[in-house]
Design a protein around this motif. Structure first.
Motif, mmCIF file in Angstrom:
data_model
loop_
_atom_site.group_PDB
_atom_site.id
_atom_site.type_symbol
_atom_site.label_atom_id
_atom_site.label_comp_id
_atom_site.label_asym_id
_atom_site.label_seq_id
_atom_site.Cartn_x
_atom_site.Cartn_y
_atom_site.Cartn_z
ATOM 1 N N ARG A 1 -2.024 -26.088 -35.962
ATOM 2 C CA ARG A 1 -2.936 -26.144 -34.830
ATOM 3 C C ARG A 1 -2.158 -26.323 -33.532
ATOM 4 N NH1 ARG A 1 -5.626 -23.756 -37.262
ATOM 5 N NH2 ARG A 1 -7.584 -24.166 -38.338
ATOM 6 N N ASN A 2 -2.404 -25.405 -32.586
ATOM 7 C CA ASN A 2 -1.888 -25.510 -31.217
ATOM 8 C C ASN A 2 -0.373 -25.715 -31.173
ATOM 9 O OD1 ASN A 2 -4.630 -25.445 -30.274
ATOM 10 N ND2 ASN A 2 -4.773 -27.632 -30.776
ATOM 11 N N ASN B 1 -1.989 -20.868 -34.370
ATOM 12 C CA ASN B 1 -3.120 -21.509 -35.051
ATOM 13 C C ASN B 1 -3.501 -20.692 -36.280
ATOM 14 O OD1 ASN B 1 -4.464 -23.678 -33.048
ATOM 15 N ND2 ASN B 1 -3.696 -21.956 -31.848
ATOM 16 N N THR C 1 3.273 -25.088 -30.226
ATOM 17 C CA THR C 1 4.186 -24.455 -29.281
ATOM 18 C C THR C 1 5.544 -25.124 -29.458
ATOM 19 O OG1 THR C 1 2.476 -23.852 -27.680
ATOM 20 C CG2 THR C 1 4.720 -24.057 -26.848
ATOM 21 N N LYS D 1 4.845 -29.750 -29.447
ATOM 22 C CA LYS D 1 3.412 -29.728 -29.203
ATOM 23 C C LYS D 1 2.693 -29.131 -30.399
ATOM 24 C CE LYS D 1 -0.117 -27.697 -26.178
ATOM 25 N NZ LYS D 1 -0.378 -26.747 -25.066
ATOM 26 N N GLY D 2 1.603 -29.766 -30.808
ATOM 27 C CA GLY D 2 0.778 -29.227 -31.875
ATOM 28 C C GLY D 2 0.866 -30.047 -33.148
ATOM 29 N N ASP E 1 1.424 -21.274 -29.053
ATOM 30 C CA ASP E 1 0.012 -21.453 -29.389
ATOM 31 C C ASP E 1 -0.340 -20.819 -30.737
ATOM 32 O OD1 ASP E 1 -2.516 -22.456 -28.937
ATOM 33 O OD2 ASP E 1 -3.224 -20.651 -27.924
#
Length: 298
Positions: free
Chosen positions: A13-14, A38, A16, A72-73, A36
């Motif tokens: 999920r999400n 997913n 980066t 991130k994510g 990004d």
């Protein structure tokens, strides 16, 4: 379709991700390596990652194996965080293994496999020795790259893995051994519900292997993992499909050609710098000027 958590092998999920300069928190380049991302993958699925060199396939696989931290994510495997609670049964096999000095030393294959615990998996080890046609008396320093790759695959696959991450590891195998390996992997997936994510540039003989295909471009997914064969609406138009070999090969070739055309179009529009191909230069480079002084061929 809603899916309960027990059905899901991989959940991203999400995501980066930037490669970071050693000893700093600074990214190597302003553009992320993965952008990004997913998707979910069901247990027992076999997903083929398709994309050109530098598309982000290897980075994604190393992240899933827990080898690097993301910025991130979220990434979970069987409901557990990849970086804080990586579950057992995750196996990553990449090409860098063959460059390890240890596996190029003068050690007999039987001793090598015992040293990595082969005696604990005798039945599966022996089955793989037959599938991959490995000679236990081989000396690791005296065999070919393809034979050394077979030993790597025996070593990596003899435990009961639940998620297998393959990064170009069939590139050195001959056609027969590769076919036998793919047959083994499919059986493992279907009989045990094991999940496979496979990045490769060799598509011959793969039409019946994947349950899903995905198309990566510039660190993002142009097509998330999607059931294979593709629905007609997701296939390249017949007039654009570069027909060669199998259907999968044709689709992959068409996607890669589209990727290159997309990049060249953006370069012409000034949306990205021109970094590939020959470079126009008016003045010679410093190195060219230096070497011309010592060029006695004329």
């Amino acid at each position: 379709m809603s899916m309960s958590t027990p059905d899901i092998a991989v959940n991203i999920r999400n995501l980066t991700f930037h490669h970071i300069l050693p000893g700093t928190r600074l990214p190597v380049t302003p553009e992320p390596t993965l952008l990004d991302v997913n998707f979910n993958l069901l247990k027992g699925s076999r997903t083929l990652l398709i994309g050109g060199n530098g598309a982000g396939k290897s980075t994604l696989l190393t992240l899933l194996s827990g080898k690097r931290m993301i910025q991130k994510g979220d990434m979970t495997i069987f409901g557990r965080d990849v970086f804080r609670d990586l579950p057992e049964g995750v196996t990553y096999l990449g090409t860098e293994w063959a460059m390890n000095a240890r596996v190029r030393g003068d050690i007999v294959v039987s001793n090598f496999l015992d040293s990595v615990g082969g005696y604990r998996h005798k039945e599966r080890r022996d089955h793989l020795l037959n599938v991959l046609d490995v000679n236990l008396d081989w000396h690791m320093h005296a065999i070919s790259d393809g034979e050394r790759r077979r030993v790597q695959l025996v070593m990596g696959l003899m435990g009961q893995w639940d998620l297998l991450l393959l990064d170009e590891v069939t590139v050195d195998l001959d056609v027969l051994v590769r076919s036998e390996l793919l047959k083994f992997l499919r059986e493992e997936s279907e009989s045990r519900g094991a999940t496979i994510i496979y990045a490769t540039h060799i598509f011959d003989g793969l039409d019946d292997f994947p349950t899903h295909v995905a198309h990566m471009r510039d660190g993002a997914f142009a097509l998330n993992p999607t059931p294979w064969p593709l629905e007609a609406s997701l296939m390249p138009p017949d007039g654009q499909l570069l027909k060669t070999g199998s259907l999968l090969h044709s689709v992959a070739l068409t996607w890669l050609a589209e990727d290159r055309s997309h990049r060249i179009k953006e370069e012409k529009e000034g949306k990205r710098p021109v970094l590939r191909g020959a470079r126009k230069q008016v003045n010679p480079t410093d190195s060219e000027s230096f070497y011309k002084k010592y060029d006695y061929s004329h």
